[in-house]
Every structure is written in C-alpha cells, then in structure tokens.
Design a protein around this motif. Structure first.
Motif, PDB file in Angstrom:
ATOM      1  N   ARG A  20      41.129  -4.234  99.177  1.00  0.00           N
ATOM      2  CA  ARG A  20      41.041  -5.501  98.444  1.00  0.00           C
ATOM      3  C   ARG A  20      39.606  -5.870  98.099  1.00  0.00           C
ATOM      4  O   ARG A  20      39.382  -6.758  97.276  1.00  0.00           O
ATOM      5  CB  ARG A  20      41.674  -6.628  99.272  1.00  0.00           C
ATOM      6  CG  ARG A  20      43.197  -6.537  99.351  1.00  0.00           C
ATOM      7  CD  ARG A  20      43.767  -7.665 100.164  1.00  0.00           C
ATOM      8  NE  ARG A  20      45.238  -7.616 100.197  1.00  0.00           N
ATOM      9  CZ  ARG A  20      46.002  -8.434 100.914  1.00  0.00           C
ATOM     10  NH1 ARG A  20      45.419  -9.376 101.667  1.00  0.00           N
ATOM     11  NH2 ARG A  20      47.311  -8.314 100.887  1.00  0.00           N
ATOM     12  N   SER A  21      38.650  -5.204  98.740  1.00  0.00           N
ATOM     13  CA  SER A  21      37.240  -5.462  98.435  1.00  0.00           C
ATOM     14  C   SER A  21      36.814  -4.526  97.315  1.00  0.00           C
ATOM     15  O   SER A  21      36.530  -3.357  97.551  1.00  0.00           O
ATOM     16  CB  SER A  21      36.379  -5.240  99.683  1.00  0.00           C
ATOM     17  OG  SER A  21      35.018  -5.389  99.369  1.00  0.00           O
ATOM     18  N   GLN A  22      36.789  -5.049  96.090  1.00  0.00           N
ATOM     19  CA  GLN A  22      36.523  -4.206  94.930  1.00  0.00           C
ATOM     20  C   GLN A  22      35.189  -3.458  95.025  1.00  0.00           C
ATOM     21  O   GLN A  22      35.145  -2.249  94.755  1.00  0.00           O
ATOM     22  CB  GLN A  22      36.560  -5.053  93.656  1.00  0.00           C
ATOM     23  CG  GLN A  22      36.621  -4.257  92.362  1.00  0.00           C
ATOM     24  CD  GLN A  22      37.968  -3.578  92.166  1.00  0.00           C
ATOM     25  OE1 GLN A  22      38.872  -3.728  92.974  1.00  0.00           O
ATOM     26  NE2 GLN A  22      38.086  -2.816  91.092  1.00  0.00           N
ATOM     27  N   PHE A  49      35.557  -0.623  97.654  1.00  0.00           N
ATOM     28  CA  PHE A  49      36.497   0.397  97.206  1.00  0.00           C
ATOM     29  C   PHE A  49      35.895   1.255  96.087  1.00  0.00           C
ATOM     30  O   PHE A  49      36.021   2.476  96.086  1.00  0.00           O
ATOM     31  CB  PHE A  49      37.792  -0.261  96.726  1.00  0.00           C
ATOM     32  CG  PHE A  49      38.895   0.719  96.439  1.00  0.00           C
ATOM     33  CD1 PHE A  49      39.668   1.244  97.463  1.00  0.00           C
ATOM     34  CD2 PHE A  49      39.166   1.125  95.144  1.00  0.00           C
ATOM     35  CE1 PHE A  49      40.676   2.158  97.207  1.00  0.00           C
ATOM     36  CE2 PHE A  49      40.170   2.038  94.871  1.00  0.00           C
ATOM     37  CZ  PHE A  49      40.934   2.547  95.910  1.00  0.00           C
ATOM     38  N   LEU A  50      35.235   0.600  95.144  1.00  0.00           N
ATOM     39  CA  LEU A  50      34.608   1.342  94.045  1.00  0.00           C
ATOM     40  C   LEU A  50      33.486   2.251  94.541  1.00  0.00           C
ATOM     41  O   LEU A  50      33.328   3.376  94.085  1.00  0.00           O
ATOM     42  CB  LEU A  50      34.076   0.369  92.989  1.00  0.00           C
ATOM     43  CG  LEU A  50      35.130  -0.275  92.075  1.00  0.00           C
ATOM     44  CD1 LEU A  50      34.477  -1.280  91.143  1.00  0.00           C
ATOM     45  CD2 LEU A  50      35.880   0.783  91.278  1.00  0.00           C
ATOM     46  N   SER A  67      41.627   4.499  87.180  1.00  0.00           N
ATOM     47  CA  SER A  67      41.369   3.046  87.143  1.00  0.00           C
ATOM     48  C   SER A  67      41.986   2.348  88.339  1.00  0.00           C
ATOM     49  O   SER A  67      42.877   2.872  88.974  1.00  0.00           O
ATOM     50  CB  SER A  67      41.930   2.470  85.855  1.00  0.00           C
ATOM     51  OG  SER A  67      43.317   2.711  85.752  1.00  0.00           O
ATOM     52  N   LYS A  85      35.010   5.173  96.121  1.00  0.00           N
ATOM     53  CA  LYS A  85      35.581   6.058  95.108  1.00  0.00           C
ATOM     54  C   LYS A  85      34.508   6.919  94.454  1.00  0.00           C
ATOM     55  O   LYS A  85      34.673   8.135  94.304  1.00  0.00           O
ATOM     56  CB  LYS A  85      36.305   5.234  94.033  1.00  0.00           C
ATOM     57  CG  LYS A  85      36.989   6.099  92.996  1.00  0.00           C
ATOM     58  CD  LYS A  85      37.719   5.265  91.959  1.00  0.00           C
ATOM     59  CE  LYS A  85      36.815   4.878  90.825  1.00  0.00           C
ATOM     60  NZ  LYS A  85      37.576   4.342  89.662  1.00  0.00           N
TER      61      LYS A  85
END
Length: 207
Positions: free
Chosen positions: A67-69, A72-73, A207, A76
C-alpha cells in the motif's frame, strides 16, 4: 483451515511453482557456472527470500509495503534492475565463452556467498512474489484463522518452490557432461540471459 482447503491450496501452489520464472533462471545460471554447489547455494538464497516474503505477508507487513506506493515502486525498480544485471552477466558469459577463466576468478572471490546472495536478492527484490502471497493466502484464510495458519500457507510456497528447484538442479547435474560442452553452455547462457532480461523488463513495465 481444513485439510480439504489445504489440499486445494496445494494444487494451486504446485501449478504456480512449476511455472518457469526468474527463480528458475537464476538457479540455472548459477548451476551452469558453479555446478551442483553453485545451483544449491542459489536455491537456498531463493528459499530464504521466499521465506522472508511469505513471513511478511503472513504477519501483515506485506500489506503495508504493497500500500506504500513509494516503497513498492522502489522495490519494483530495484528488482527489475537486478534481474537485468543478472541477464547481462549471463549474456556476457555466452558472448565471451571463456568459462574456465571466469570460474577460476569467481572461486578466488568467494563465489559461494555470491551465489547465495544472487538467489536471495533476485527473489526478495521482486514485489510480484509478495503480491502473489497477498493475493493467494487470503483466499484460504477465515476470520478464525491464526497467524500460524498464515505462516503454514506461506512456508508451503517456499518449501515446494525449494523442492522443485532441487529437482531441476539434480536433473541439470545428471546431464552436466552434455551441458559442459562449450556450444551448449553458450546457448543455455544466451537463453537464460535473455529470459532474465525479459523478466526484468516485464517487471519494470508492469503498471
């Protein structure tokens, strides 16, 4: 959690584990360059990464990460970059073809820990593994399920994944004489490197 539900879960996990992915390619890359020991160490690293990600999902930490963009990004992009790096390594080996020299240098540099680290980092920096846990585990848990139930489901993935990698490693070891031929080795390194680049690109573009 009933035995019937766990049996259904096992079937799903087996299908997921059998599908070739980055873990398979990283193990194969290290088995080709480091023999049985190299593949085993990479597999242990992958198992450790799976166990960490499974624990995070089971204990609720995975939801916070997903949930922490920004987190997480970042995970990734790090994971994608690392897979691309490993892919370029394999392709470079295929292009050069001087395996005896490369393997002697790797042994002097402590190749054992490097192989374990490659397995660990390639798995633990792949957020798709965490997403897999977060999407599959809740389907088999109820409001009455305990943390122990969540951990059992999570570690089932890690154990079955590790066993499958071990089966593949034994097969690779059995045909090592054929795989050791320079032309075959270069072809496999080329395929493995291309696959890792593809997995890295897919992860980056998702995405």
């Amino acid at each position: 959690m009933t035995w019937s539900a766990y049996g259904s879960y096992l079937l799903i996990v087996i299908l997921i584990v059998l599908a070739p992915g980055p873990d398979t390619m990283v193990m194969l890359k290290n088995a080709l360059s480091g023999g049985f020991r190299g593949g085993l160490l990479a597999s242990l690293g992958i198992f450790a990464g799976n166990a960490v990600q499974g624990s995070a999902a089971a204990l609720g930490l995975g939801v916070l990460i997903a949930r922490s963009q920004p987190v997480f990004l970042a995970l990734k992009w790090v994971g994608a970059a690392y897979l691309v790096f490993l892919g370029f390594q394999a392709l470079r080996g295929a292009f050069r073809g001087n395996y005896d020299v490369v393997e002697q240098v790797q042994r002097r540099r402590g190749g054992g820990f490097r192989r374990f680290r490659e397995g660990l980092l390639s798995n633990i920096t792949n957020p798709k593994v965490l997403v897999l846990y977060l999407s599959v585990l809740p389907q088999f848990l109820t409001a009455e399920s305990s943390i122990g139930d969540s951990l059992v489901l999570a570690y089932t993935v890690a154990v079955l994944g590790g066993l499958w990698l071990l089966v593949l490693l034994v097969f690779v070891h059995r045909v090592r004489a054929w795989l050791g031929r320079r032309r075959v080795r270069r072809t496999l390194d080329g395929v493995t490197g291309t696959a890792l680049l593809g997995f890295g690109a897919a992860l980056a573009l998702e995405s």
